[in-house]
Design a protein around this motif. Sequence first.
Motif: not given
Lengths: 112, 110
Positions: A31-34, A90-93, A100-102, B39-46
């Motif tokens: 994966p790409n990691l961020y 925050l870490c993302a992949w 898209g990022y997760t 509000p808990w900081g979790q980022l969700i891709n929309l």
Amino acid sequence: SQTIHQWPATLVQPVGSPLSLECTVEGTSNPNLYWYRQAAGRGLQLLFYSVGIGQISSEVPQNLSASRPQDRQFILSSKKLLLSDSGFYLCAWRKRGSYGYTFGSGTRLTVV
Amino acid sequence: GIQVEQSPPDLILQEGANSTLRCNFSDSVNNLQWFHQNPWGQLINLFYIPSGTKQNGRLSATTVATERYSLLYISSSQTTDSGVYFCAVGGASGTYKYIFGTGTRLKVLA
């Protein structure tokens, strides 16, 4: 299914102490990691990204470093923390071939 | 580098109301995403929406790449929609480095 794990969730560290935050991804390969940092509840700043083992690109000069010792492991480190290092990390992949990022659930770091 | 501005910065709605969030960017982009941070900081891709229109339930998004803006529509808002909405844009392919906007903080009142 793919999942991303980030720990610890919360961390309070004294100024001058070292830091190690870990992020791992499961269920995928290469994966790409961020690493991003969010200060004051707004605006994410890209710190580092990696397209492969041992390949790290730094976006912003700072007191932090990153490493990718394994394909699905991304580590954020510091030798000596500063007060200004406080924030939400925050870490993302991203899966190769997708857009898209997760994001992981984040680590809230307070340097005292 | 690319500048990403979002408006409004803060928004308070009554449950059931509709809203439109805007994202302006200063240069051409190949990639654009909308995220919701709870509000808990979790980022969700929309949405991943570099151009065109997409819909997912009560949410929809439109990007007009030639005019350098994107809109996120929230209809019949619910208290669970509260949080911060971010637009993120990226240029070069391969690395997919996203630059995040300033965010819109939404509070939906019951």
